[in-house]
Design a protein around this motif. Structure first.
Motif, PDB file in Angstrom:
ATOM      1  N   ALA A   1      17.615  60.067  50.557  1.00 30.97           N
ATOM      2  CA  ALA A   1      17.737  59.532  51.912  1.00 30.97           C
ATOM      3  C   ALA A   1      19.055  58.778  52.086  1.00 30.97           C
ATOM      4  O   ALA A   1      19.767  58.949  53.090  1.00 30.97           O
ATOM      5  N   ALA A   2      19.404  57.925  51.124  1.00 30.61           N
ATOM      6  CA  ALA A   2      20.656  57.163  51.210  1.00 30.61           C
ATOM      7  C   ALA A   2      21.856  58.094  51.192  1.00 30.61           C
ATOM      8  O   ALA A   2      22.833  57.896  51.930  1.00 30.61           O
ATOM      9  N   TRP A   3      21.796  59.105  50.355  1.00 34.68           N
ATOM     10  CA  TRP A   3      22.892  60.084  50.284  1.00 34.68           C
ATOM     11  C   TRP A   3      23.040  60.831  51.601  1.00 34.68           C
ATOM     12  O   TRP A   3      24.155  61.017  52.099  1.00 34.68           O
ATOM     13  N   GLY A   4      21.927  61.255  52.197  1.00 31.90           N
ATOM     14  CA  GLY A   4      21.979  61.987  53.452  1.00 31.90           C
ATOM     15  C   GLY A   4      22.552  61.161  54.583  1.00 31.90           C
ATOM     16  O   GLY A   4      23.400  61.636  55.356  1.00 31.90           O
ATOM     17  N   ILE A   5      22.120  59.909  54.690  1.00 36.80           N
ATOM     18  CA  ILE A   5      22.622  59.034  55.754  1.00 36.80           C
ATOM     19  C   ILE A   5      24.108  58.751  55.572  1.00 36.80           C
ATOM     20  O   ILE A   5      24.892  58.791  56.525  1.00 36.80           O
ATOM     21  N   SER A   6      24.522  58.470  54.336  1.00 40.76           N
ATOM     22  CA  SER A   6      25.926  58.149  54.075  1.00 40.76           C
ATOM     23  C   SER A   6      26.827  59.352  54.290  1.00 40.76           C
ATOM     24  O   SER A   6      28.002  59.205  54.657  1.00 40.76           O
ATOM     25  N   SER A   7      26.295  60.529  54.063  1.00 41.49           N
ATOM     26  CA  SER A   7      27.086  61.743  54.256  1.00 41.49           C
ATOM     27  C   SER A   7      27.445  61.972  55.719  1.00 41.49           C
ATOM     28  O   SER A   7      28.386  62.711  56.027  1.00 41.49           O
ATOM     29  N   LEU A   8      26.708  61.325  56.636  1.00 39.00           N
ATOM     30  CA  LEU A   8      26.987  61.497  58.057  1.00 39.00           C
ATOM     31  C   LEU A   8      28.336  60.908  58.446  1.00 39.00           C
ATOM     32  O   LEU A   8      28.978  61.378  59.385  1.00 39.00           O
ATOM     33  N   TYR A   9      28.762  59.854  57.733  1.00 39.94           N
ATOM     34  CA  TYR A   9      30.059  59.259  58.069  1.00 39.94           C
ATOM     35  C   TYR A   9      31.123  59.585  57.026  1.00 39.94           C
ATOM     36  O   TYR A   9      32.314  59.343  57.249  1.00 39.94           O
TER      37      TYR A   9
ATOM     38  N   PRO B   1      30.891  46.261  52.990  1.00 41.55           N
ATOM     39  CA  PRO B   1      31.061  46.654  51.585  1.00 41.55           C
ATOM     40  C   PRO B   1      31.048  48.170  51.403  1.00 41.55           C
ATOM     41  O   PRO B   1      30.680  48.918  52.307  1.00 41.55           O
ATOM     42  N   PHE B   2      31.456  48.598  50.192  1.00 41.92           N
ATOM     43  CA  PHE B   2      31.440  50.016  49.796  1.00 41.92           C
ATOM     44  C   PHE B   2      32.259  50.894  50.749  1.00 41.92           C
ATOM     45  O   PHE B   2      31.894  52.025  51.047  1.00 41.92           O
ATOM     46  N   GLY B   3      33.358  50.360  51.229  1.00 40.14           N
ATOM     47  CA  GLY B   3      34.262  51.154  52.041  1.00 40.14           C
ATOM     48  C   GLY B   3      33.864  51.320  53.489  1.00 40.14           C
ATOM     49  O   GLY B   3      34.569  51.982  54.264  1.00 40.14           O
ATOM     50  N   THR B   4      32.755  50.720  53.911  1.00 42.89           N
ATOM     51  CA  THR B   4      32.302  50.895  55.294  1.00 42.89           C
ATOM     52  C   THR B   4      33.164  50.111  56.279  1.00 42.89           C
ATOM     53  O   THR B   4      33.194  50.439  57.471  1.00 42.89           O
ATOM     54  N   TYR B   5      33.863  49.069  55.803  1.00 48.88           N
ATOM     55  CA  TYR B   5      34.687  48.268  56.711  1.00 48.88           C
ATOM     56  C   TYR B   5      35.831  49.104  57.279  1.00 48.88           C
ATOM     57  O   TYR B   5      36.143  49.021  58.469  1.00 48.88           O
ATOM     58  N   GLU B   6      36.454  49.915  56.429  1.00 43.64           N
ATOM     59  CA  GLU B   6      37.576  50.735  56.877  1.00 43.64           C
ATOM     60  C   GLU B   6      37.101  51.986  57.611  1.00 43.64           C
ATOM     61  O   GLU B   6      37.779  52.486  58.517  1.00 43.64           O
ATOM     62  N   ALA B   7      35.923  52.500  57.215  1.00 46.06           N
ATOM     63  CA  ALA B   7      35.487  53.796  57.728  1.00 46.06           C
ATOM     64  C   ALA B   7      34.747  53.706  59.057  1.00 46.06           C
ATOM     65  O   ALA B   7      34.743  54.666  59.829  1.00 46.06           O
ATOM     66  N   LEU B   8      34.131  52.561  59.355  1.00 48.56           N
ATOM     67  CA  LEU B   8      33.254  52.472  60.518  1.00 48.56           C
ATOM     68  C   LEU B   8      33.610  51.283  61.392  1.00 48.56           C
ATOM     69  O   LEU B   8      34.121  50.261  60.906  1.00 48.56           O
ATOM     70  N   SER B   9      33.301  51.401  62.672  1.00 47.93           N
ATOM     71  CA  SER B   9      33.450  50.265  63.583  1.00 47.93           C
ATOM     72  C   SER B   9      32.329  49.268  63.332  1.00 47.93           C
ATOM     73  O   SER B   9      31.355  49.566  62.635  1.00 47.93           O
ATOM     74  N   LEU B  10      32.461  48.084  63.930  1.00 54.01           N
ATOM     75  CA  LEU B  10      31.482  47.027  63.691  1.00 54.01           C
ATOM     76  C   LEU B  10      30.067  47.467  64.082  1.00 54.01           C
ATOM     77  O   LEU B  10      29.116  47.307  63.308  1.00 54.01           O
ATOM     78  N   MET B  11      29.899  48.007  65.286  1.00 51.76           N
ATOM     79  CA  MET B  11      28.575  48.412  65.735  1.00 51.76           C
ATOM     80  C   MET B  11      28.032  49.563  64.910  1.00 51.76           C
ATOM     81  O   MET B  11      26.836  49.628  64.611  1.00 51.76           O
ATOM     82  N   THR B  12      28.902  50.476  64.515  1.00 49.67           N
ATOM     83  CA  THR B  12      28.453  51.595  63.678  1.00 49.67           C
ATOM     84  C   THR B  12      28.041  51.101  62.299  1.00 49.67           C
ATOM     85  O   THR B  12      27.063  51.586  61.721  1.00 49.67           O
TER      86      THR B  12
ATOM     87  N   TRP C   1      23.903  50.102  58.293  1.00 50.35           N
ATOM     88  CA  TRP C   1      23.226  49.233  57.332  1.00 50.35           C
ATOM     89  C   TRP C   1      21.793  48.928  57.751  1.00 50.35           C
ATOM     90  O   TRP C   1      20.905  48.808  56.903  1.00 50.35           O
ATOM     91  N   PHE C   2      21.537  48.813  59.049  1.00 45.84           N
ATOM     92  CA  PHE C   2      20.173  48.574  59.504  1.00 45.84           C
ATOM     93  C   PHE C   2      19.265  49.742  59.123  1.00 45.84           C
ATOM     94  O   PHE C   2      18.171  49.537  58.587  1.00 45.84           O
ATOM     95  N   VAL C   3      19.717  50.950  59.400  1.00 41.27           N
ATOM     96  CA  VAL C   3      18.914  52.133  59.066  1.00 41.27           C
ATOM     97  C   VAL C   3      18.711  52.230  57.560  1.00 41.27           C
ATOM     98  O   VAL C   3      17.600  52.493  57.079  1.00 41.27           O
TER      99      VAL C   3
ATOM    100  N   ALA D   1      20.112  40.947  57.258  1.00 37.95           N
ATOM    101  CA  ALA D   1      20.909  41.538  56.183  1.00 37.95           C
ATOM    102  C   ALA D   1      21.899  42.558  56.738  1.00 37.95           C
ATOM    103  O   ALA D   1      23.043  42.650  56.282  1.00 37.95           O
ATOM    104  N   ALA D   2      21.469  43.339  57.738  1.00 37.08           N
ATOM    105  CA  ALA D   2      22.350  44.336  58.343  1.00 37.08           C
ATOM    106  C   ALA D   2      23.545  43.668  59.029  1.00 37.08           C
ATOM    107  O   ALA D   2      24.675  44.175  58.974  1.00 37.08           O
ATOM    108  N   VAL D   3      23.308  42.527  59.674  1.00 38.63           N
ATOM    109  CA  VAL D   3      24.401  41.790  60.311  1.00 38.63           C
ATOM    110  C   VAL D   3      25.422  41.337  59.270  1.00 38.63           C
ATOM    111  O   VAL D   3      26.639  41.477  59.455  1.00 38.63           O
ATOM    112  N   VAL D   4      24.926  40.792  58.150  1.00 38.45           N
ATOM    113  CA  VAL D   4      25.824  40.327  57.093  1.00 38.45           C
ATOM    114  C   VAL D   4      26.646  41.484  56.533  1.00 38.45           C
ATOM    115  O   VAL D   4      27.882  41.396  56.380  1.00 38.45           O
ATOM    116  N   PHE D   5      25.979  42.597  56.214  1.00 38.31           N
ATOM    117  CA  PHE D   5      26.688  43.745  55.652  1.00 38.31           C
ATOM    118  C   PHE D   5      27.663  44.353  56.665  1.00 38.31           C
ATOM    119  O   PHE D   5      28.729  44.852  56.294  1.00 38.31           O
TER     120      PHE D   5
END
Length: 248
Positions: free
Chosen positions: A94-102, A33-44, A49-51, A24-28
Motif C-alpha cells: 500500500a505504501a509503495w503504491g501510494i508513493s508511486s503516484l508522485y 521528510p524522505f524527499g517529499t518537501y522538494e517533490a510536493l506542494s504543501l497541501m499535496t 502523509w494523511f493518507v 502527525a500529517a501536519v508535522v510531516f
C-alpha cells in the motif's frame, strides 16, 4: 501498558485516532521528510502523509486482529515479532503504491523492495524498543514500597496481585492468599500503587503485571490468568492494552 494507571478509554476511538493522524500529517507536511518537501506542494504533502498515516493505522489494527486470531507464537516477544512481520507484509504494497503516484521511479520491483526493506527495518526497531520498554516497566520495584501497603491492617511481605471494586470499598488480594478491604475508590488505590506495572482489565479490576501468567478465552469472554489461578475478566474497553503487552 499504562503502568499502574488505567488504560486510556479514548485511544481506540475513531475521533482521537483521526486527531492524532491529522496532527502527525501536519508535522510531516511542514517538515517534508524522505524527499517529499522538494517533490510536493504543501497541501499535496499533507494529503499524502494523511493518507499514508491513516492507512498505517488501519494496517496496524488489522495486523493485531490477524495475529490475535491466527498467531502461533505466544508471549510478548513472539507477538511483537509476528506483528512486525505482518505489518510489513500488509503495509508495504500500500505504501509503495501510494508513493508511486508522485514518484514514477518507484514503480518497479526495486522501488517495492526499497519500501519493504525500510518498513521492515522500522517495524523491527519499534518491536525491539517496545519489548525493552515493557521489560523495563515489568521489573519489580526494589527501592520503595507502594503507598497502598500502608493502608493494609497487617504488616506483610506479600505482594499485591489485584484490586477489585466492592461497593465503596476496594478488595486488595495478596499472593499469600490474604485479602484486605480498604475504603477508597479504585482509581485512588491504583495511584497509590506508585507506578507498579499493571492493567485495568475491567472498570472493576486492576491486576499486577508481575502476577499475570497468560490469557484465556471462554466463548465470547476473555480473561487474564494470575499466578494463583484466578481468572480476571477483560472488557472491550481495556483489552487493547492487555493485547498489546502479549497477554491475550
Amino acid at each position: 501498558m499504562q503502568s499502574a494507571f488505567p488504560p486510556s478509554k479514548t485511544y481506540a476511538s475513531w475521533g482521537l485516532r483521526l486527531l492524532l493522524v491529522t496532527g502527525a500529517a501536519v508535522v510531516f507536511a511542514l517538515l517534508g521528510p524522505f524527499g517529499t518537501y522538494e517533490a510536493l506542494s504543501l497541501m499535496t504533502r499533507f494529503f499524502y502523509w494523511f493518507v499514508l498515516l491513516a492507512l498505517a493505522d488501519i494496517c496496524i489494527r488489522l495486523t493485531h486482529r490477524t495475529i490475535e486470531r491466527f498467531g502461533r507464537i505466544t508471549g510478548c516477544a513472539g507477538r511483537l515479532a509476528q506483528n512486525a512481520i505482518g505489518f510489513t507484509v500488509i503495509f508495504s504494497p500500500a505504501a509503495w503504491g501510494i508513493s508511486s503516484l508522485y514518484d514514477g521511479d518507484l514503480l518497479d520491483w526495486r522501488g517495492f523492495i526499497l519500501f519493504a526493506m525500510n518498513i521492515a527495518a522500522l517495524s523491527a526497531v519499534m518491536a525491539v524498543l517496545t519489548y525493552f520498554f515493557w521489560a523495563a516497566k515489568d521489573e519489580p520495584l526494589t527501592q520503595s514500597r507502594a503507598r497502598l501497603y500502608d493502608r493494609l491492617p497487617d504488616a506483610t511481605t506479600a505482594s499485591i496481585m489485584r484490586l477489585t471494586v466492592n461497593d465503596h470499598y476496594v478488595d486488595v488480594y495478596l499472593d499469600d492468599g490474604s485479602r484486605h478491604r480498604v475504603l477508597m475508590r479504585l482509581m485512588d488505590a491504583i495511584r497509590e500503587m506508585d507506578g507498579a506495572p499493571g492493567f485495568c482489565t475491567h472498570r472493576s479490576h486492576w491486576v499486577s503485571a508481575a502476577h499475570i501468567t497468560g490469557g484465556l478465552k471462554q466463548q465470547n469472554r476473555e480473561f487474564v490468568v494470575l499466578s494463583d489461578g484466578t481468572e480476571v475478566p477483560v472488557s472491550k474497553t481495556y483489552r487493547e492494552d492487555v493485547l498489546a503487552a502479549g497477554f491475550l
